[in-house]
Scaffold this motif. Sequence first.
Motif, PDB file in Angstrom:
ATOM      1  N   PRO A 132     -20.734  81.814  36.501  1.00 60.58           N
ATOM      2  CA  PRO A 132     -21.463  83.070  36.697  1.00 60.58           C
ATOM      3  C   PRO A 132     -22.972  82.850  36.569  1.00 60.58           C
ATOM      4  CG  PRO A 132     -20.036  83.155  34.735  1.00 60.58           C
ATOM      5  CD  PRO A 132     -19.894  81.808  35.312  1.00 60.58           C
ATOM      6  N   THR A 133     -23.688  83.477  37.433  1.00 66.23           N
ATOM      7  CA  THR A 133     -25.149  83.322  37.411  1.00 66.23           C
ATOM      8  C   THR A 133     -25.723  84.335  36.406  1.00 66.23           C
ATOM      9  OG1 THR A 133     -24.907  82.972  39.751  1.00 66.23           O
ATOM     10  CG2 THR A 133     -27.142  83.149  38.939  1.00 66.23           C
ATOM     11  N   GLN A 134     -26.745  83.919  35.706  1.00 64.09           N
ATOM     12  CA  GLN A 134     -27.435  84.848  34.812  1.00 64.09           C
ATOM     13  C   GLN A 134     -28.026  85.961  35.670  1.00 64.09           C
ATOM     14  OE1 GLN A 134     -27.568  84.721  31.383  1.00 64.09           O
ATOM     15  NE2 GLN A 134     -28.462  86.769  31.641  1.00 64.09           N
ATOM     16  N   SER A 135     -27.643  87.165  35.302  1.00 61.97           N
ATOM     17  CA  SER A 135     -28.079  88.287  36.137  1.00 61.97           C
ATOM     18  C   SER A 135     -29.531  88.649  35.838  1.00 61.97           C
ATOM     19  CB  SER A 135     -27.197  89.493  35.862  1.00 61.97           C
ATOM     20  OG  SER A 135     -27.728  90.601  36.529  1.00 61.97           O
ATOM     21  N   ARG A 136     -30.292  88.965  36.875  1.00 65.66           N
ATOM     22  CA  ARG A 136     -31.601  89.528  36.640  1.00 65.66           C
ATOM     23  C   ARG A 136     -31.718  90.898  37.285  1.00 65.66           C
ATOM     24  NH1 ARG A 136     -36.575  86.760  39.037  1.00 65.66           N
ATOM     25  NH2 ARG A 136     -37.289  88.872  38.736  1.00 65.66           N
ATOM     26  N   LEU A 137     -30.556  91.460  37.630  1.00 63.09           N
ATOM     27  CA  LEU A 137     -30.575  92.814  38.154  1.00 63.09           C
ATOM     28  C   LEU A 137     -30.825  93.775  36.996  1.00 63.09           C
ATOM     29  CD1 LEU A 137     -27.556  92.870  40.650  1.00 63.09           C
ATOM     30  CD2 LEU A 137     -29.973  93.067  41.224  1.00 63.09           C
ATOM     31  N   SER A 138     -31.579  94.828  37.277  1.00 62.30           N
ATOM     32  CA  SER A 138     -31.879  95.800  36.240  1.00 62.30           C
ATOM     33  C   SER A 138     -31.588  97.196  36.762  1.00 62.30           C
ATOM     34  CB  SER A 138     -33.358  95.706  35.849  1.00 62.30           C
ATOM     35  OG  SER A 138     -34.126  96.098  36.974  1.00 62.30           O
TER      36      SER A 138
END
Lengths: 266, 394
Positions: free
Chosen positions: B74-80
Amino acid sequence: MTRSEETAWPADLSISSIPAIEAVDLTRRYQLEGVAVDALRGVSLRIDQGEFAAIVGPSGSGKSTLMHLLGCLDRPTSGVLRVNGVEMSGLSESRLAELRNRTIGFVFQSFHLLARTSALDNVALPLVYRGAGRAERRSRATAALEAVGLGHRMGHRPSQMSGGEQQRVAIARALVGEPKVLLADEPTGNLDTRNGAEVMAILDRLNSESGVAVVLVTHDQEIAAHARRQIHVRDGLIELDTATAQATGQATGQATEGAAEGGRPL
Amino acid sequence: MRGREAFVMALEALRVNRLRSALTMLGVIIGVLAVVILVSVGTGAKDAVEKQISGLGTNIILVVPGQLTVGAAPTQSRLSLADAAYVRRVVGDPAKVTVSLQSGETVRVGRTEAFVTIVGTDQNLTNIFDRPLAKGRHLSETDVDTRRRVAVLGAEVAAKMFGDIDPIGRQVSIAGARFRVVGVYATVGQTFGLSRDQEVHVPVTTAQRMIGVDRINGLAVGASGPDEIQPLQEKVVAALAARYPGEKFSAVTQTQLLGTIGSVLGMLTGVLAAIAGISLLVGGVGVSNIMLVSVRERTREIGLRKALGARQRDVLAQFLIEAVLLTTIGGVIGIVLGVGGAVAIRSLTEVPASITWWSIALAFGVSAAVGVFFGVAPARRAARLDPVIALRAE
C-alpha cells in the motif's frame, strides 16, 4: 454363363446352369517370415448347385486354404473364383462380407458358437448382419433349429448342450440364411462316432431336401465317403477328383463340366 | 447390421464381463466426478466473490493513491479532505463523493473488548454504498463538520458489545476516547474475507484527530449510471494527476474488480478442471487397455462374426459402441456422484459449491469423446483382423 449373370445376386437365380462355386487356376502364396510358401499351386474345380462333395487331404495339403478361398474368407494370389456366379476378385471388403452372408454357410470343427448366448440367438446371428428385423430373425432361426431337430433347445446355451447338439446348432446357423453352399470343415472332428454319424446324416438330409451344396473338408476318408464326390488335395494341387475321374473312366467323350453335373444328386 | 443390434450386442458384452466393465468404468467415474466437483467448487468461489463485490452497491468508483495492483504494497496516502473537496467540485455532485480513513482500534464497553476496523467517513457514504441501518441513524453532515464523537456500529460489533441491549445512545470507548452510538448497521456480510459487520463508522474528521493524521485513505465516487462510470473515472484520475504532477492515482470500478477477480478465479477453476481432466484421461487409457484385452480375447468371436457376414464397419461399430458405452455410463454415474458430492460439500462445509450445467454437459461430452478416442484403436484392430487367422486363434 453370360457376363450379365455374373453380377446378379443369387436370390433371383436358382438356375442350375450357374455353378455354386467355380474356381479356375487358383493359387495362394503366403509369406512366412520372408519365405514364400505356396499353399495352393493352381486349383481348378467346379461345385454345382446342390452337389455334395468332399475335399480330402492330409494336413498341410492346402485343403484348409482352399476352403478359406471357397468361403471367401481369403483372396487368391492369382486365379479366378466365382461364387454363385459372382466374381470375387473385384469385390470390396464389405461386398465380400455380404457375399459370405448370403451365399456361404460355415460349419467348423470347434462349433464356434457364442458362449453365453442362446441357441436361438446364435442361429440368428447371420441374419443380424443382413439387417433383418427381430421378428424375422426369430421365426427363421426357430425354423432352422427345428430343421436340425433342436426345436426344444432354443433357449439353451452352448454350455448346456452336448457336442453333437452344439454342432447341430452350428449347422442351423449355417443354413438360416439359405446359402448356396455349406462349407463344413471337419464337422465331426470333435464328436464321438454316434454324434458324428448323426451330424453327417443331417448334412446328408439337408443336402437332398433343401438343395444346398455341401462341401465337406476332411482328412477322414470314412467321413469323406458320405459325399458323392471326392476331391483329393495334396501339396497344393488336386490329385484326384472322382467327378473327372469318372468322366475319363467312362470315356464317353463328354465335357468335364457335363460330367460334373452327372455327379449331382438330382 | 442395424444400429440397435450393434447397441444391444455391445451392452450384452459389457454385461457378460460385469466386474471388468465396472472397474474400467471406475476410472472414468472418478475423472468425471473430479471434474464436476472441482468445477462446481471453483465456480462457487467465483460466484461468492462476485456477490460480495456487487453487494457493496452499484456504479462505484474507488479512488486510491498509487498503483493498484494485486500484491503491491500500500502506498502512503497523501490524499486529504481538501482533495476530497476538490474531487467533489470536479464531479459536480458533492453528495456522490465519500471518503474513507481506516484504522484498527480497540473498542470497549464495560469489560467487553473487541479489536475492530474504525472507518472514518462522512454523510455521503450511504449515497454510494449499500449500507442499510438496523437501528438509529447514519452519520450526518453536522457530525462531520463538528467532529462529533458519535459512532455507527457494524452488526457484529453491536451484538458483541451490547448483546440484547439497545446500543443507541450508549457509550463506547474507542482507543480510549468515549463515543456515543447513534446507529447500528444491518448485517451485510464479508468482502474479500473481511467482515464489514465488524466495522465501526465514525465521522472522518473525528477519526483524523483520534489517529492524529490529516490524510484519508481513499475516496469513493458514485456514478449515476453504468455509462457514466468510465468517463467519470477518467475525469477524476486526470484531475488528481493535474493537482499532484508526477504522482499516480488509481481508480477502479466494481466491474474492473469483478473482471480481475473473475478472471483469476476463472483461471483457477480452469486449472482445477484440467487436473481433474487428467484423471479422466487416465480413465480413458484404462478403457483403451481393456478394449485391447477384450479384442484379443474375442479374436475367435470376431473371426466367426466375419465369416457369418460381418463387415469391417460392423465389427468397428460393435467395439466402438462398447467403448463409448463404458465411458458414457461411467460419465453419467460420475455426474450423479459429482452433483451429489457438490451438494454435500455445500451443505456440510463453508465451501460454496455451485453446480453449473455447462460443466455437466462438458463432463458428459468429454467422457463420450474419450470413449471414441480411446476406443478407436482397439476397434480398428478388431475390424481389421483377418478372419482366417482370427478363426484359428486360441
